[in-house]
Scaffold this motif. Structure first.
Motif, PDB file in Angstrom:
ATOM      1  N   LEU A  17       0.824  -1.206   0.000  1.00  0.00           N
ATOM      2  CA  LEU A  17       0.000   0.000   0.000  1.00  0.00           C
ATOM      3  C   LEU A  17       0.861   1.262   0.000  1.00  0.00           C
ATOM      4  N   LEU A  18       1.934   1.227   0.779  1.00  0.00           N
ATOM      5  CA  LEU A  18       2.809   2.395   0.859  1.00  0.00           C
ATOM      6  C   LEU A  18       3.440   2.692  -0.510  1.00  0.00           C
ATOM      7  N   LEU A  19       4.022   1.662  -1.115  1.00  0.00           N
ATOM      8  CA  LEU A  19       4.660   1.860  -2.429  1.00  0.00           C
ATOM      9  C   LEU A  19       3.649   2.329  -3.458  1.00  0.00           C
ATOM     10  N   TYR A  20       2.480   1.715  -3.419  1.00  0.00           N
ATOM     11  CA  TYR A  20       1.453   2.043  -4.410  1.00  0.00           C
ATOM     12  C   TYR A  20       0.974   3.487  -4.229  1.00  0.00           C
ATOM     13  N   ALA A  21       0.792   3.884  -2.987  1.00  0.00           N
ATOM     14  CA  ALA A  21       0.327   5.253  -2.727  1.00  0.00           C
ATOM     15  C   ALA A  21       1.375   6.269  -3.155  1.00  0.00           C
ATOM     16  N   VAL A  22       2.654   6.015  -2.811  1.00  0.00           N
ATOM     17  CA  VAL A  22       3.698   6.999  -3.082  1.00  0.00           C
ATOM     18  C   VAL A  22       4.040   7.071  -4.569  1.00  0.00           C
ATOM     19  N   PHE A  23       4.208   5.915  -5.205  1.00  0.00           N
ATOM     20  CA  PHE A  23       4.748   5.932  -6.569  1.00  0.00           C
ATOM     21  C   PHE A  23       3.681   5.795  -7.665  1.00  0.00           C
ATOM     22  N   VAL A  24       2.443   5.470  -7.298  1.00  0.00           N
ATOM     23  CA  VAL A  24       1.405   5.365  -8.323  1.00  0.00           C
ATOM     24  C   VAL A  24       0.297   6.389  -8.091  1.00  0.00           C
ATOM     25  N   LEU A  25      -0.358   6.322  -6.929  1.00  0.00           N
ATOM     26  CA  LEU A  25      -1.510   7.208  -6.717  1.00  0.00           C
ATOM     27  C   LEU A  25      -1.103   8.676  -6.646  1.00  0.00           C
ATOM     28  N   TYR A  26      -0.057   8.969  -5.855  1.00  0.00           N
ATOM     29  CA  TYR A  26       0.356  10.359  -5.712  1.00  0.00           C
ATOM     30  C   TYR A  26       0.746  10.985  -7.052  1.00  0.00           C
ATOM     31  N   PRO A  27       1.590  10.330  -7.880  1.00  0.00           N
ATOM     32  CA  PRO A  27       1.943  10.960  -9.169  1.00  0.00           C
ATOM     33  C   PRO A  27       0.734  11.237 -10.064  1.00  0.00           C
ATOM     34  N   TYR A  28      -0.243  10.342 -10.076  1.00  0.00           N
ATOM     35  CA  TYR A  28      -1.414  10.606 -10.915  1.00  0.00           C
ATOM     36  C   TYR A  28      -2.165  11.832 -10.421  1.00  0.00           C
ATOM     37  N   ALA A  29      -2.393  11.890  -9.113  1.00  0.00           N
ATOM     38  CA  ALA A  29      -3.103  13.044  -8.560  1.00  0.00           C
ATOM     39  C   ALA A  29      -2.318  14.314  -8.833  1.00  0.00           C
ATOM     40  N   SER A  30      -1.017  14.224  -8.631  1.00  0.00           N
ATOM     41  CA  SER A  30      -0.160  15.382  -8.805  1.00  0.00           C
ATOM     42  C   SER A  30      -0.142  15.843 -10.269  1.00  0.00           C
ATOM     43  N   ALA A  31      -0.202  14.910 -11.201  1.00  0.00           N
ATOM     44  CA  ALA A  31      -0.209  15.279 -12.624  1.00  0.00           C
ATOM     45  C   ALA A  31      -1.447  16.092 -12.958  1.00  0.00           C
ATOM     46  N   VAL A  32      -2.578  15.675 -12.380  1.00  0.00           N
ATOM     47  CA  VAL A  32      -3.812  16.414 -12.641  1.00  0.00           C
ATOM     48  C   VAL A  32      -3.683  17.833 -12.104  1.00  0.00           C
ATOM     49  N   LYS A  33      -3.118  17.970 -10.899  1.00  0.00           N
ATOM     50  CA  LYS A  33      -2.940  19.304 -10.318  1.00  0.00           C
ATOM     51  C   LYS A  33      -1.984  20.141 -11.170  1.00  0.00           C
ATOM     52  N   ASN A  34      -0.863  19.565 -11.570  1.00  0.00           N
ATOM     53  CA  ASN A  34       0.132  20.309 -12.357  1.00  0.00           C
ATOM     54  C   ASN A  34      -0.422  20.850 -13.656  1.00  0.00           C
ATOM     55  N   SER A  35      -1.453  20.191 -14.179  1.00  0.00           N
ATOM     56  CA  SER A  35      -1.962  20.610 -15.482  1.00  0.00           C
ATOM     57  C   SER A  35      -2.623  21.991 -15.412  1.00  0.00           C
ATOM     58  N   PHE A  36      -2.857  22.504 -14.202  1.00  0.00           N
ATOM     59  CA  PHE A  36      -3.437  23.847 -14.046  1.00  0.00           C
ATOM     60  C   PHE A  36      -2.373  24.905 -13.770  1.00  0.00           C
ATOM     61  N   TYR A  37      -1.097  24.513 -13.864  1.00  0.00           N
ATOM     62  CA  TYR A  37      -0.018  25.440 -13.542  1.00  0.00           C
ATOM     63  C   TYR A  37       0.891  25.656 -14.736  1.00  0.00           C
TER      64      TYR A  37
END
Lengths: 295, 309
Positions: A17-37
Motif C-alpha cells: 500500500l505504501l509503495l502504491y500510494a507513493v509511486f502510483v496514486l500520488y503521481p497521478y493526482a499530482s499530474a492532474v494538479k500540475n496541469s493547471f499550472y
C-alpha cells in the motif's frame, strides 16, 4: 481463524500500500494538479493559470497532428490485427483437429510479443533502412525496385511503417487468445452445421464469431488502448519524424516535458490522453456488449 | 463354400477401396486437404515473417560493417566474434546488462513478496475496506504510465536527495515494484482464493502463527502461481523502457533497453553497426531462454490475464 488477524493484515498490506500510494496514486493526482499550472521545473516559478494549458492545447497544431495519427491507428490497428489473428487462429484450429506443426507455429507466432519493444524497434529500423535494409535490398533483388521506399524517412510511409511493426509484434498474442476460445467451442456445432449444408463462411459467421465474441471484445479494447499510447515504438523508431509525420500524443507529451521543460503543459496533455483513453474504453465496453452465450 | 465368401469379400473390398478413392479424390480437390494445404502455406509465410527478421539480426551480428552496409542479405565471410566483445566492453552493454540484472532481480523478488502478502490477505481475510483496497489496485491496471511520468521524475529526485543517494537504481527498483503490483495482486488474489483452505486452518489449529502459516504452508502451495507471475514480471521489467528513460538519466547506470536506444542513436555518428547488432543479440538471449523454458506457462498467464482483466 480470526484470532489476532489484524496483527497479520496490517503488516502484510503495509509495504504494497505504501509503495502504491507513493509511486502510483500520488503521481497521478499530482499530474492532474500540475496541469493547471505554468511550471518549468523550478518550484518557485510555479504559477496557477487555470485552464490555460488546455486552451493552448486546443490551438496547438502539433498536438492535433499527433492526435490525428492516434485516431487513424485506432481504426487501423484493431481491424488489421484482429483480422489477421482470426485468420491464423481459424487455420490453426481447423475445426478441432489442429493443423500439422501446430506447436511450432504457436511458439513462433507468440515470440515477438515477449520481445522488448526496443529490440523490435531498433531491428525494424534497420530492416527499413533505405539502402542497407533487407526490405529494400530484397525488393531490388527480385526486380521490384520501384516498391523500395525510404520508409521511415518519408512523410507518406513513416507512420504506417511503424504501424506494420506494431501489428507484426502483436498478431501472435491475439491468435493464441482466439485459439483458446475456438478450441472451447464444441465440435458437434460445426458437424451439425455441415450436415445442414452450411458453408465454411456461414459456419464462421454464425458459430465461431458469436461464441468467440468475449475474446474479440477483449482484443478490441486492448488494442484500442494500446493505439492511444505507442510511445516506445515511435520514440525508438522515428522520434515522430520526419516533420512530425509519425508523431503520437504520448511522444509529443514526452517532448514537451523532458525536452522543452514545459511540465505543466505536458501534464495537461497527459490528462487529456487519460480522459480519452477512459472514454474510449467505456464506449467500447458499452458498444461491444452482447448477450453472453453459454454453451 | 469357401471360395464364395472370399470372392464376396474381395468385391466388398474393391467397393470400399473405390469409395475411399472417391472420397480421397473429393477431399483432395474440393475440401479438407486443399484447405489444409492452403492453411499450411499461409501459416508458413507468417512464420517466416517472424523468424526472418530475428535470423537476419543474429546473422548480421557476426558480420563486418562494410558487409552489413553493402551486402545485407549475404552470409558473413568469417564470423566476427569480436563484435560481441566490442559491444560488451566499449559499447558498455556488459555494464548495462549487470545493472538490468540487479534491478530486475531485486524488483521481481520484492514484487513477488509484497504482492503475495497483499493477495493472501485480500483473498483470505474479511475486514472493512477489503474490497476497496482490491479495486484501488485494479484501478492501476487502467492508468497509462506516461501520465505519471512528470511527477515521478521529481519524486525520484526528491527521494534520492532525502536518502542521500547518488545512484538512481534503488528508486527505480521501488518504482518497478509499485507499477508491477496491480497485475500481480490481481493474479495472485484469484490464485489464493482457489487454494483449499483446510490446510491453512489445520496449521492454525495446530498452533502455527499466522506468519508461519503463510510462509510455511500457503506460499509453498502457491508456487505455480508465483512462478507464472514471476516469469511475467521478469519479462515485463527486463523489457521496460519508459520508466528508466525518465527516471535514470545517468549513462553510468543505464539499463539494457536504454543502452540499446542510446547506441542506435549514436550509431548515426559512429557507424559501428556490427556492435549494435551484437548488442541486440545479447539483450535478446535472456528473453529467448526464458521464453523457451516457460513458453506454455507464459502464454497461459498472459491470455488468462487478458480474459479476466
Amino acid at each position: 481463524m480470526n484470532h489476532g488477524k489484524y496483527r497479520l493484515i496490517i503488516p502484510f498490506l503495509a509495504p504494497a500500500l505504501l509503495l502504491y500510494a507513493v509511486f502510483v496514486l500520488y503521481p497521478y493526482a499530482s499530474a492532474v494538479k500540475n496541469s493547471f499550472y505554468q511550471w518549468r521545473g523550478v518550484s518557485a516559478n510555479k504559477t496557477y493559470i487555470g485552464l490555460d494549458n488546455y486552451r493552448r492545447l486546443w490551438d496547438d497544431d502539433n498536438f492535433r497532428i499527433a492526435l490525428s495519427h492516434n485516431a487513424q491507428l485506432l481504426i487501423v490497428l484493431p481491424l488489421v490485427t484482429i483480422s489477421l489473428a482470426m485468420l491464423f487462429a481459424a487455420l490453426f484450429v481447423q475445426g478441432g483437429r489442429g493443423v500439422r506443426g501446430a506447436d511450432f507455429y504457436r511458439v513462433v507466432f507468440f515470440f515477438p510479443q515477449v520481445m522488448s519493444v526496443v529490440i523490435v524497434g531498433v531491428l525494424w529500423q534497420y530492416i527499413y533502412h533505405p539502402n542497407s535494409g533487407i526490405l529494400n535490398s530484397g525488393l531490388r533483388a527480385i526486380g521490384l525496385a520501384s516498391f523500395a521506399k525510404p520508409w521511415l524517412g518519408s512523410a507518406q510511409y513513416a507512420l504506417w511503417a511503424v504501424a506494420a511493426v506494431v501489428i507484426w509484434q502483436s498478431v501472435g498474442f491475439y491468435m493464441v487468445l482466439f485459439v483458446a476460445g475456438m478450441q472451447s467451442i464444441p465440435w458437434d456445432f460445426y458437424e451439425a452445421a455441415r450436415l445442414d449444408g452450411a458453408s465454411r463462411f456461414a459456419q464462421f459467421k454464425d458459430i465461431t464469431l458469436p461464441l468467440l465474441w468475449e475474446n474479440i471484445r477483449v482484443a478490441i479494447i486492448y488494442i484500442a488502448i494500446a493505439a492511444l499510447d505507442l510511445f516506445t515504438i515511435v520514440a525508438v523508431m522515428t522520434e515522430g519524424k520526419p516533420n512530425r509525420a509519425s508523431d503520437v500524443v504520448a511522444r509529443f507529451m514526452y517532448e514537451q516535458a523532458f525536452t522543452n521543460s514545459m511540465f505543466g503543459y505536458a501534464s495537461a496533455i497527459g490528462v487529456v490522453l487519460l480522459i480519452l483513453t477512459f472514454c474510449l474504453a467505456i464506449l467500447l465496453l458499452i458498444l461491444s456488449r452482447r448477450e453472453r452465450l453459454e454453451f | 463354400m469357401s471360395a464364395e465368401p472370399t470372392i464376396q469379400a474381395t468385391a466388398d473390398d474393391f467397393e470400399v477401396a473405390e469409395a475411399n478413392y472417391r472420397t480421397d479424390k473429393r477431399a483432395l480437390f474440393s475440401g479438407e486437404n486443399l484447405f489444409g494445404g492452403f492453411s499450411q502455406i499461409l501459416l508458413i509465410i507468417w512464420a517466416l515473417m517472424v523468424i526472418l527478421p530475428f535470423a537476419w539480426m543474429i546473422m548480421t551480428a557476426f558480420k563486418t560493417d562494410p558487409e552489413i552496409i553493402f551486402h545485407p542479405w549475404a552470409w558473413p565471410e568469417s564470423f566476427q566474434w569480436n563484435n560481441f566483445s566490442r559491444a560488451w566492453e566499449e559499447a558498455r552493454i556488459g555494464s548495462y546488462f549487470k545493472n538490468t540484472l540487479i534491478v530486475v532481480s531485486c524488483s521481481v523478488f520484492l514484487t513477488l513478496l509484497f504482492s503475495s502478502m497483499t493477495a493472501y490477505v485480500l483473498a483470505r481475510f474479511d475486514f472493512p475496506g477489503n474490497r476497496w483496497i482490491f479495486y484501488m489496485f485494479m484501478a492501476g491496471l487502467m492508468f497509462p504510465v506516461f501520465l505519471a511520468l512528470v511527477p515521478l521524475f521529481f519524486l525520484v529526485r526528491d527521494f534520492n536527495n532525502l536518502f542521500g543517494l547518488t545512484n538512481n537504481l534503488p528508486a527505480l527498483i521501488l518504482v518497478y515494484v509499485a507499477y508491477s503490483l496491480p497485475f500481480s495482486v490481481f493474479f495472485l488474489t484469484s490464485f489464493f482464493k482457489s487454494l483449499p483452505s483446510e490446510l491453512a486452518e489445520a496449521a492454525i489449529v495446530d498452533g502455527a502463527s499466522h506468519y508461519r502459516t503463510f510462509f510455511g504452508v500457503m506460499l509453498p502451495l502457491a508456487r505455480p502461481g508465483l512462478l507464472a507471475i514471476g516469469i511475467f514480471n521478469v519479462l515485463g521489467q527486463w523489457n521496460q523502457f519508459i520508466l528508466p528513460l525518465v527516471l535514470n538519466p545517468n549513462p553510468d547506470t543505464y539499463l539494457l533497453t536504454q543502452g540499446l536506444a542510446f547506441l542506435a542513436i549514436q550509431q548515426g555518428y559512429q557507424n559501428d553497426y556490427s556492435a549494435l547488432f551484437a548488442a541486440l543479440v545479447i539483450t535478446m538471449i535472456p528473453i529467448l531462454v526464458v521464453y523457451i523454458l516457460f513458453q506454455r506457462k507464459l502464454e497461459a498467464g498472459l491470455t488468462a490475464g487478458a480474459l479476466k482483466g
